[in-house]
Design an enzyme around this catalytic site. Structure first.
Site, short mmCIF file in Angstrom:
data_model
loop_
_atom_site.label_atom_id
_atom_site.label_comp_id
_atom_site.label_asym_id
_atom_site.label_seq_id
_atom_site.Cartn_x
_atom_site.Cartn_y
_atom_site.Cartn_z
N GLU A 91 0.81 -1.21 0.00
CA GLU A 91 0.00 0.00 0.00
C GLU A 91 0.85 1.26 0.00
O GLU A 91 1.90 1.30 0.64
CB GLU A 91 -0.85 0.05 1.28
CG GLU A 91 -1.78 -1.11 1.41
CD GLU A 91 -2.46 -1.13 2.78
OE1 GLU A 91 -3.12 -2.11 3.07
OE2 GLU A 91 -2.30 -0.15 3.54
N CYS A 111 4.82 -7.97 7.58
CA CYS A 111 5.65 -7.45 8.66
C CYS A 111 5.83 -8.54 9.71
O CYS A 111 4.93 -9.36 9.92
CB CYS A 111 4.96 -6.22 9.27
SG CYS A 111 5.95 -5.41 10.55
N GLY A 158 5.27 -2.64 6.91
CA GLY A 158 6.63 -3.11 7.16
C GLY A 158 7.37 -2.31 8.20
O GLY A 158 6.95 -1.23 8.62
N SER A 190 9.66 5.81 10.36
CA SER A 190 9.00 5.38 11.58
C SER A 190 9.40 3.95 11.93
O SER A 190 9.39 3.06 11.09
CB SER A 190 7.48 5.45 11.37
OG SER A 190 6.80 5.06 12.53
N SER A 213 7.57 4.53 17.38
CA SER A 213 6.24 4.11 17.83
C SER A 213 6.37 3.60 19.26
O SER A 213 6.84 2.49 19.49
CB SER A 213 5.71 3.01 16.92
OG SER A 213 5.65 3.48 15.61
N CYS A 329 -2.53 1.70 8.27
CA CYS A 329 -1.53 0.71 7.91
C CYS A 329 -2.02 -0.69 7.62
O CYS A 329 -2.55 -1.35 8.49
CB CYS A 329 -0.59 0.54 9.09
SG CYS A 329 0.76 1.58 8.99
N1 SAH Z 1 6.83 -0.40 11.48
C1 SAH Z 1 6.90 0.99 11.61
C2 SAH Z 1 6.16 1.78 10.55
C3 SAH Z 1 4.79 1.29 10.12
S1 SAH Z 1 3.40 1.68 11.07
C4 SAH Z 1 6.44 1.43 13.00
O1 SAH Z 1 6.02 0.59 13.77
O2 SAH Z 1 6.58 2.59 13.34
C5 SAH Z 1 3.21 3.43 11.08
C6 SAH Z 1 2.56 3.94 12.36
O3 SAH Z 1 1.16 3.61 12.43
C7 SAH Z 1 3.19 3.36 13.61
O4 SAH Z 1 3.32 4.35 14.58
C8 SAH Z 1 2.17 2.32 14.03
O5 SAH Z 1 2.33 1.97 15.37
C9 SAH Z 1 0.88 3.04 13.70
N2 SAH Z 1 -0.30 2.17 13.60
C10 SAH Z 1 -0.41 0.95 13.05
N3 SAH Z 1 -1.66 0.48 13.17
C11 SAH Z 1 -2.38 1.43 13.79
C12 SAH Z 1 -3.73 1.54 14.21
N4 SAH Z 1 -4.59 0.56 14.00
N5 SAH Z 1 -4.11 2.68 14.83
C13 SAH Z 1 -3.23 3.69 15.03
N6 SAH Z 1 -1.94 3.63 14.66
C14 SAH Z 1 -1.51 2.52 14.06
#
Ligand code: SAH
Length: 347
Positions: A91, A111, A158, A190, A213, A329
């Protein structure tokens, strides 16, 4: 066949020399690929036909197929589900802001990290993306939307630091003066918190914004929702963040997804403020997106937000763009691999 879009200019020069052609040709080809955005060697009109045929024998110019394109009605968000050459889906999200357009790029197909709230790993990990496949998310989106992207976030599917070498190579290609020439000041990466890789990244001083995160203020809670915490706990993660800040001079930014009854108490807000205050960091609060799990956002995030502000934290609440098109995501990839959702090709 060599994936030519993954090659740096220097590597391309070496490859061109190997097929007994003049090294200066590499710069012309690089310009065709990254500036003029040629999708075939036959377009490269300042090269002889014989040379173009030779190039096509040795190299391939990858493309991404638009499997699905969703345009949000409520805001200016476009989500692309791209198909990779091996039919994997990833995506890419284009967010149109008043000042500039921003692109959210995926770094892996699937991932390994298994965060409880995230749909990216719902169907497991398949493979790392090549540098060309990250770059192509930008090139294909700019081509399709006829828009110029001003900033880029590695926040799609990822874990970028789990695909470290390819991500670094991608960043070098992206910022190459002879190519797309995007300043890395306009790029955010991130991570879920691979502390060892944050240390490695700091050594390279890439000039981008590092976003971490965090999503919890104590190890017990964080380990429950982010298994990576069992490997790198909060203390070790923050130690790496601090050293990243000291080495690069760039403040780290934290992401915090608010989850009802998990990490949203006022006590937690205070603990969180204490943890990140020494880092002079920025905090981005995100009401958790419901994505096929039972976790929900609190009805009111104002109190949590205000407690952080009172504690002197620089905090913003992230706008939830594109909720109607599942822009969070991994949602679209999860749906496409999981269900019998019928998809129509549209490019
Ligand atoms: N793997 C990396 C980048 C991908 S996710 C990471 O963990 O940072 C990008 C951001 O979206 C991250 O901060 C992740 O924790 C957040 N995220 C993923 N799913 C989410 C959800 N359902 N609600 C809110 N944030 C989410």
């Amino acid at each position: 066949m060599i994936d030519i879009l993954s090659l740096s200019l220097e590597e391309l020069q070496e490859e061109i020399a190997k097929i007994n052609e003049a090294a200066f040709r590499a710069k012309q080809i690089f310009d065709w690929l990254h500036v003029k955005r040629a999708v075939s060697f036959s377009e490269m009109s300042n090269l002889s036909e014989q040379f173009r045929l030779k190039l096509a024998e040795h190299f391939c110019i990858k493309r991404l197929n638009i499997e699905k394109k969703l345009v949000s009605r409520h805001d200016y968000t476009v989500k692309y589900l791209y198909e990779l050459p091996d039919f994997q889906n990833i995506e890419t999200v284009l967010m149109k802001y008043k000042h500039a357009n921003s692109l959210c790029v995926s770094t892996q197909a699937g991932c390994k990290m298994n965060c409880a709230f995230c749909a990216s790993g719902a169907n497991g990990f398949v493979r790392n993306l090549e540098p060309s496949e990250m770059l192509l998310q930008l090139y294909e989106t700019e081509r399709n939307s006829d828009m110029q992207v001003g900033s880029l976030v590695l926040m799609g599917i990822g874990e970028p630091l789990d695909n470290f070498n390819n991500v670094i190579k991608f960043l070098r290609l992206l910022s190459d003066k002879n190519g797309r020439n995007m300043s890395l000041r306009h790029v955010s990466l991130s991570t879920c918190g691979l502390a060892d890789k944050i240390d490695e990244l700091a050594e390279l001083r890439p000039g981008l914004t590092l976003s971490v995160s965090l999503h919890a203020a104590d190890d017990e809670t964080r380990s429950k929702i982010m298994p990576v915490n069992n490997k790198f706990n909060i203390a070790s993660l923050l130690k790496s963040c601090k050293s990243y800040y000291e080495k690069t001079g760039r403040r780290v930014s934290f992401e915090y997804a608010l989850i009802k009854d998990v990490n949203d108490s006022l006590e937690t807000a205070e603990k969180l403020a204490k943890l990140i205050k020494p880092l002079h960091a920025h905090l981005n609060l995100i009401p958790v997106n419901p994505t096929g799990h039972a976790l929900r956002a609190p009805a009111n995030i104002k109190y949590f937000y205000e407690r952080l502000v009172q504690s002197g934290i620089n905090v913003t609440v992230r706008r939830t763009l594109g909720a109607d098109i599942n822009a969070a995501c991994g949602q679209l990839r999860a749906e496409s691999t999981e269900s019998s959702l019928k998809m129509t090709k549209c490019n």
